[in-house]
Design a protein around this motif. Sequence first.
Motif, short mmCIF file in Angstrom:
data_model
loop_
_atom_site.label_atom_id
_atom_site.label_comp_id
_atom_site.label_asym_id
_atom_site.label_seq_id
_atom_site.Cartn_x
_atom_site.Cartn_y
_atom_site.Cartn_z
N UNK A 101 1.17 -1.19 0.05
CA UNK A 101 0.42 0.17 0.19
C UNK A 101 0.71 1.20 0.15
N UNK A 102 2.16 1.32 1.02
CA UNK A 102 2.97 2.05 0.50
C UNK A 102 3.32 2.38 -1.04
N UNK A 103 3.44 1.69 -1.10
CA UNK A 103 4.32 1.54 -2.23
C UNK A 103 3.18 2.28 -3.87
N UNK A 104 1.93 1.49 -3.36
CA UNK A 104 1.41 2.16 -4.80
C UNK A 104 1.00 4.03 -4.17
N UNK A 105 0.62 3.88 -3.01
CA UNK A 105 0.64 5.30 -2.23
C UNK A 105 1.87 6.63 -3.01
N UNK A 106 2.34 5.68 -2.63
CA UNK A 106 4.06 6.87 -3.27
C UNK A 106 3.96 7.41 -4.45
#
Length: 236
Positions: free
Chosen positions: A51-56
Amino acid sequence: MNRQSQAAVLFLLGAALLHAGTTDLYLRYVKAGLRPLLLAAGAVLIVAAAATVWYERRRAGEEDDHSHPEPRVSWLLILPLLALILIAPPALGSYSATRTGTALQEPLAYPALPAKDPLPLSVVDYAGRAVYGHGRTLAGRQVQLTGFLALDHDGTAYLVRMALNCCAADAQPVKVALTGDLPPVLQPDTWLAVTGTYTPRQSRDPVNNGPIPFLQVTTVKPVATPKDPYDESYNN
């Protein structure tokens, strides 16, 4: 450490937890009953990393990225995770046992014992019946205990099992002193299957003055380290 780096660390930590939980490695850290929680925690961390990678990536597509490069030294934070995956530490052994007092407590009950010869018992069960049950359920029985060997500063040989409440951080030893037919050479941390009989002899733990029962040994056989090196029958 930027968000991408944080995601990488989260992923590695989650992968380490899943690796431990899907093998017997986790038994060196927590009791068997906590395996589902360990696996769930690993899965949550991996999802959080994704989720962090997608958000960034989404944020980078919507605005210019003016973030500054982070110090490379921050990546050293992943070294403990790699150590967990690649170099698993051993379970607690004789070093901890000889520096910690016995955790033996009086059992709530003494269940009937099966008619086996020799009778397999845990170190905790034998010690409780010998000390607090005064050996009444052990009289005339051949028993077999499995544990690792620890040697006190005066050379006294103990058969030990580390007892867990929750995890290795709260592990405490329960000790049974050995007397009788012992091998001439004793190596600490060797796992042994010891057969013998109850004796009323007792001593006091030099660390906390707790009671330590003796076992009159008849045979000793080296055995492989069990998959679960801890005794979970204590205080369950």
